[in-house]
Design an enzyme around this catalytic site. Sequence first.
Site, PDB file in Angstrom:
ATOM      1  N   ARG A  38       0.826  -1.218   0.000  1.00 12.03           N
ATOM      2  CA  ARG A  38       0.000   0.000   0.000  1.00 12.03           C
ATOM      3  C   ARG A  38       0.857   1.264   0.000  1.00 12.03           C
ATOM      4  O   ARG A  38       0.475   2.268  -0.600  1.00 12.03           O
ATOM      5  CB  ARG A  38      -0.926  -0.003   1.214  1.00 12.03           C
ATOM      6  CG  ARG A  38      -2.121  -0.918   1.035  1.00 12.03           C
ATOM      7  CD  ARG A  38      -3.005  -0.892   2.259  1.00 12.03           C
ATOM      8  NE  ARG A  38      -4.280  -1.542   2.001  1.00 12.03           N
ATOM      9  CZ  ARG A  38      -5.161  -1.818   2.937  1.00 12.03           C
ATOM     10  NH1 ARG A  38      -4.905  -1.521   4.201  1.00 12.03           N
ATOM     11  NH2 ARG A  38      -6.306  -2.400   2.628  1.00 12.03           N
ATOM     12  N   LYS A 199     -15.200 -15.712   4.098  1.00 12.43           N
ATOM     13  CA  LYS A 199     -16.218 -14.696   4.413  1.00 12.43           C
ATOM     14  C   LYS A 199     -17.279 -14.577   3.328  1.00 12.43           C
ATOM     15  O   LYS A 199     -17.322 -13.581   2.592  1.00 12.43           O
ATOM     16  CB  LYS A 199     -15.535 -13.360   4.622  1.00 12.43           C
ATOM     17  CG  LYS A 199     -14.604 -13.322   5.811  1.00 12.43           C
ATOM     18  CD  LYS A 199     -14.142 -11.912   6.019  1.00 12.43           C
ATOM     19  CE  LYS A 199     -12.860 -11.821   6.799  1.00 12.43           C
ATOM     20  NZ  LYS A 199     -12.087 -10.640   6.434  1.00 12.43           N
ATOM     21  N   GLY A 352      -7.069  -9.203   1.316  1.00  7.51           N
ATOM     22  CA  GLY A 352      -5.858  -9.201   2.136  1.00  7.51           C
ATOM     23  C   GLY A 352      -5.208 -10.571   2.205  1.00  7.51           C
ATOM     24  O   GLY A 352      -3.997 -10.722   1.991  1.00  7.51           O
ATOM     25  N   GLY A 376     -12.155  -5.003   2.013  1.00 11.48           N
ATOM     26  CA  GLY A 376     -13.581  -4.661   2.091  1.00 11.48           C
ATOM     27  C   GLY A 376     -14.009  -3.711   0.984  1.00 11.48           C
ATOM     28  O   GLY A 376     -15.064  -3.900   0.373  1.00 11.48           O
TER      29      GLY A 376
END
Length: 394
Positions: A38, A199, A352, A376
């Site tokens: 990042r 998820k 991630g 997200g």
Amino acid sequence: MIKFLTDLSDGEYFGKIALVRVDFNVSIINGNIGEDYRIRMSIPTIDYLIKRKCKVILISHLGRPKDKSLKYSLFPVSVRLSEILKTNIKFVNDCIGLDVKKSVDNLNPSEILLLENLRFHKEEELNDPEFSKQLASLADIYINDAFSTSHRKHSSTYGAATLFDTKLGGFNLKKEIDYMTMIKSNPIRPFLVVIGGVKIKDKIGAMENLLPKADKILIGGAAAYTFLKAKGKKIGNSPIDVEHLEWAKRSLDRYNDKIVLPIDHLVSKSPDSDSAIICKDDIPDGMFGYDIGSETIQNYSNQIGSNKNGSIFWNGPMGFFEKDIFANGTINIAKSMALAYWRGAKTLIGGGDTLAAMKKSGVSESEVSHVSTGGGATLRYLAGDKMPGLIILE
Ligand code: ADP
Ligand code: 3PG
Ligand code: MG
């Protein structure tokens, strides 16, 4: 329409102060930065600004701190940035207040100042008007280069931005939007989607939007068991998302020709076990599926590797890859993604854990068309959710 950096003339940057929202939310352990992707992705924007004699203020959050604990300080990021840019990055240990004002006043053109973690003030996440005002008062122009935080309606992503006449998107933000928009609205065909991980809840929106567009959607990881259960298969004690069984059933009915599920599994009695066996089709009671099996690996790898004229989006590891004996499926998928890229496919990776899995597989960022910085945010964008940090730029 979002304006980007190149929409201003070079002269319009000269001597101006830019407040740049970046996402430096990286893992820092004992002051050492683990993965700096990042940080590196923010360099083109910073570089562009300093070459145009802008004074640059960088703002970011780090983690979800409950207090001003040192382990959430952005100071180590200023050190890493100084190394990458080969220039001294100034750092001030707050993001609002007198000391910050003073540091900003002392900035010369082309100098860079990193402010301390925005979330050391609870007002940041509350999008507090006074806090937003204080942030905005520091600069002349606002730039958002933090796609991965743009799903948050916080002071730094939203409230402060409302107070600027000139607000722009940075280069990383643009790259993310361009790639995500391509797969969301007009994917290069054949378009393959590879979904894994655990998820399901977070991925449903994105899957709903991608299913009509995709030519095939290959499902692995823990996510596959919910679909297999919905199909009436025996999945042993593998984890499923009970709440979304009905949704999985409906998706299977509707997109039966597109959804591809594992035909074999690597199963074990517990995640700590060092022995595992391949199970074709049904998984016996008392056993858990921790990776896709060898036939599934071969099938998925072939489909990915041969999609050389198309595009592929991958989110979610194929198994419990953190443990070596369950990592084979994920490693093969990562390598097939690289192969497809070298053969000409447009490949995108998001998430991630997926990025960590890719690294573990020995695949580098340069072997992927685009690795999203967002977890997200990427899923929310693909789901078509409103992104406050982008809306305010429009
Ligand atoms: P991402 O962060 O890339 O979006 P997720 O957070 O959804 O991915 O899922 C990643 C996690 O899923 C990893 O920790 C991985 O170990 C786990 N996982 C994937 N498949 C399985 C499985 N079959 N059993 C247990 N854990 C799994
Ligand atoms: C992320 O890591 O996904 C972003 O930095 C956003 O962080 P958050 O989920 O704590 O808002
Ligand atoms: Mg994850």
